[in-house]
Scaffold this motif. Structure first.
Motif, short mmCIF file in Angstrom:
data_model
loop_
_atom_site.label_atom_id
_atom_site.label_comp_id
_atom_site.label_asym_id
_atom_site.label_seq_id
_atom_site.Cartn_x
_atom_site.Cartn_y
_atom_site.Cartn_z
N SER A 118 -102.28 142.68 -15.42
CA SER A 118 -101.67 143.25 -14.21
C SER A 118 -100.86 144.50 -14.58
O SER A 118 -100.46 144.68 -15.74
N MET A 119 -100.61 145.31 -13.58
CA MET A 119 -99.78 146.51 -13.80
C MET A 119 -98.37 146.11 -14.20
O MET A 119 -97.72 146.80 -14.97
N LYS A 120 -97.93 144.96 -13.70
CA LYS A 120 -96.58 144.49 -14.02
C LYS A 120 -96.48 144.14 -15.51
O LYS A 120 -95.56 144.59 -16.21
N THR A 121 -97.45 143.36 -16.00
CA THR A 121 -97.40 142.98 -17.42
C THR A 121 -97.62 144.21 -18.30
O THR A 121 -96.98 144.35 -19.35
N SER A 163 -100.06 133.42 -17.04
CA SER A 163 -98.88 133.63 -16.19
C SER A 163 -99.05 132.85 -14.89
O SER A 163 -100.16 132.37 -14.57
N ASP A 172 -108.02 131.17 -7.17
CA ASP A 172 -108.44 131.95 -6.00
C ASP A 172 -109.84 132.55 -6.20
O ASP A 172 -110.62 132.62 -5.26
N THR A 212 -103.28 137.27 -16.82
CA THR A 212 -102.24 137.58 -15.85
C THR A 212 -102.85 137.74 -14.46
O THR A 212 -104.07 137.62 -14.28
N GLY A 213 -102.00 138.03 -13.49
CA GLY A 213 -102.42 137.98 -12.09
C GLY A 213 -103.08 139.22 -11.56
O GLY A 213 -102.76 139.67 -10.46
N LEU A 258 -104.82 133.30 -9.72
CA LEU A 258 -106.08 134.08 -9.63
C LEU A 258 -107.27 133.30 -10.18
O LEU A 258 -108.38 133.43 -9.67
N SER A 298 -106.91 140.96 -10.56
CA SER A 298 -108.24 140.49 -10.19
C SER A 298 -109.17 140.57 -11.40
O SER A 298 -109.04 141.45 -12.25
N TYR A 323 -99.16 133.95 -11.85
CA TYR A 323 -100.16 134.59 -11.00
C TYR A 323 -101.54 134.56 -11.65
O TYR A 323 -102.56 134.57 -10.96
N GLY A 324 -101.59 134.50 -12.97
CA GLY A 324 -102.87 134.30 -13.64
C GLY A 324 -103.47 132.95 -13.24
O GLY A 324 -104.68 132.84 -12.98
N ARG A 373 -106.46 146.19 -14.59
CA ARG A 373 -107.29 146.29 -13.38
C ARG A 373 -106.41 146.65 -12.20
O ARG A 373 -105.56 145.88 -11.78
C1 LIG Z 1 -104.99 137.86 -4.96
C2 LIG Z 1 -104.15 138.79 -5.80
C3 LIG Z 1 -104.78 139.82 -6.45
C4 LIG Z 1 -104.03 140.71 -7.24
N1 LIG Z 1 -104.70 141.70 -7.93
C5 LIG Z 1 -104.00 142.52 -8.74
C6 LIG Z 1 -104.68 143.50 -9.52
O1 LIG Z 1 -105.90 143.61 -9.50
N2 LIG Z 1 -103.93 144.27 -10.33
C7 LIG Z 1 -102.58 144.14 -10.44
O2 LIG Z 1 -101.96 144.88 -11.22
N3 LIG Z 1 -101.90 143.22 -9.69
C8 LIG Z 1 -102.57 142.41 -8.86
N4 LIG Z 1 -101.90 141.46 -8.11
C9 LIG Z 1 -100.43 141.42 -8.15
C10 LIG Z 1 -99.91 140.66 -9.36
O3 LIG Z 1 -100.43 139.34 -9.36
C11 LIG Z 1 -98.38 140.64 -9.31
O4 LIG Z 1 -97.88 141.95 -9.57
C12 LIG Z 1 -97.79 139.65 -10.28
O5 LIG Z 1 -96.37 139.75 -10.18
C13 LIG Z 1 -98.23 139.89 -11.70
O6 LIG Z 1 -97.51 139.03 -12.56
P1 LIG Z 1 -98.06 138.64 -14.02
O7 LIG Z 1 -98.35 139.92 -14.70
O8 LIG Z 1 -96.88 137.92 -14.62
O9 LIG Z 1 -99.24 137.78 -13.82
C14 LIG Z 1 -102.62 140.56 -7.34
C15 LIG Z 1 -102.01 139.50 -6.67
C16 LIG Z 1 -102.76 138.63 -5.90
C17 LIG Z 1 -102.07 137.49 -5.21
#
Ligand SMILES: Cc1cc2nc3c(=O)[nH]c(=O)nc-3n(C[C@H](O)[C@H](O)[C@H](O)COP(=O)(O)O)c2cc1C
Length: 214
Positions: free
Chosen positions: A112-115, A47, A56, A20-21, A53, A23, A49-50, A147
């Motif tokens: 991610s905190m979201k997932t 995902s 990136d 997931t997204g 990342l 870091s 955002y995964g 993270r």
């Molecule tokens: C460059 C970048 C770094 C991010 N780092 C984090 C992180 O370390 N922890 C986190 O919870 N969200 C981080 N985010 C935010 C998540 O990507 C965002 O909440 C996203 O909606 C997560 O969706 P997913 O869980 O479906 O991948 C980051 C976003 C970007 C663009």
């Protein structure tokens, strides 16, 4: 050949990996490579955002379309011992959306905190969330590698909810007592912790001997 006979082909052990997204994409690629080196069938879900990342943090060569060659170039040909089944995160009809799939465990790395919030509340809105929910309902190993820093109270509470539901919370917190020299050493440590949690032996970091090797 009888299915249970000694000569019957052994089915690969299947492990689901969700990226997931958050870091820490290198934790995901090191974990993937280590599982593949052990002949695992990786059921991979990334995902949106995964995917971002991965590019990136590791460059365009690590984009999901190039992931196989990227893993082989970075970690060696041993990754060819396993297989990757890539699933769409939107496909809630995928095999691993069901408890009848023989996946023995799952890691969400990085998470991610979201997932993590979605897993904590059993939302199952996409395949990563659903596959995690399946692990919990089937009482199989679910490893969550969150993270974020600092953490809000809702995020801390979501970690507790996941742990109470049976997940292992394995924060992306590499140690330094093994004297890491490179970023890859840190990734090895985290991947080793994840492999241990999934029940695999490994030598990704040296076992603690009782004193720091200076
Ligand atoms: C460059 C970048 C770094 C991010 N780092 C984090 C992180 O370390 N922890 C986190 O919870 N969200 C981080 N985010 C935010 C998540 O990507 C965002 O909440 C996203 O909606 C997560 O969706 P997913 O869980 O479906 O991948 C980051 C976003 C970007 C663009």
């Amino acid at each position: 050949m009888a299915p249970g006979s000694a000569d019957a082909p052994r089915r690969r052990q299947a492990i689901a990996i969700g990226i997931t997204g958050a870091s820490g994409a290198v934790y995901a690629t090191r974990t993937l490579a280590a599982l593949l080196e052990r002949g695992v069938q990786v059921e991979l879900i990334v995902s949106d955002y995964g995917r971002r990342l991965l590019r990136d943090e590791l460059g365009e060569q690590a984009s999901i379309e190039n992931l196989g060659p990227f893993l082989a170039a970075k970690y060696g040909d041993g990754v060819g011992d396993g297989t990757i089944n890539l699933h769409s995160n939107r496909d809630l009809g995928a095999t691993i959306a069901s408890g009848s799939h023989g996946c023995s465990g799952m890691a969400i790395v990085p998470c991610s905190m979201k997932t993590m919030a979605a897993v904590a509340h059993g939302l199952s809105r996409n395949l990563i969330e659903r596959a995690a929910d399946v692990m919990l309902k089937e009482q199989r190993r679910l490893v969550i590698v969150p993270r974020e820093t600092p953490m809000s109270l809702p995020q801390l509470r979501n970690m507790v909810l996941c742990a109470e539901a049976g997940a292992m919370i394995l924060p992306a917190m590499p140690a330094f007592y093994q004297q890491p020299k490179t970023l890859d050493d840190l990734a090895d440590f985290m991947a080793g912790k994840i492999l241990s949690a999934l029940g695999f032996e490994h030598d990704l970091y040296p076992a603690w001997t009782g004193k720091v090797a200076l």
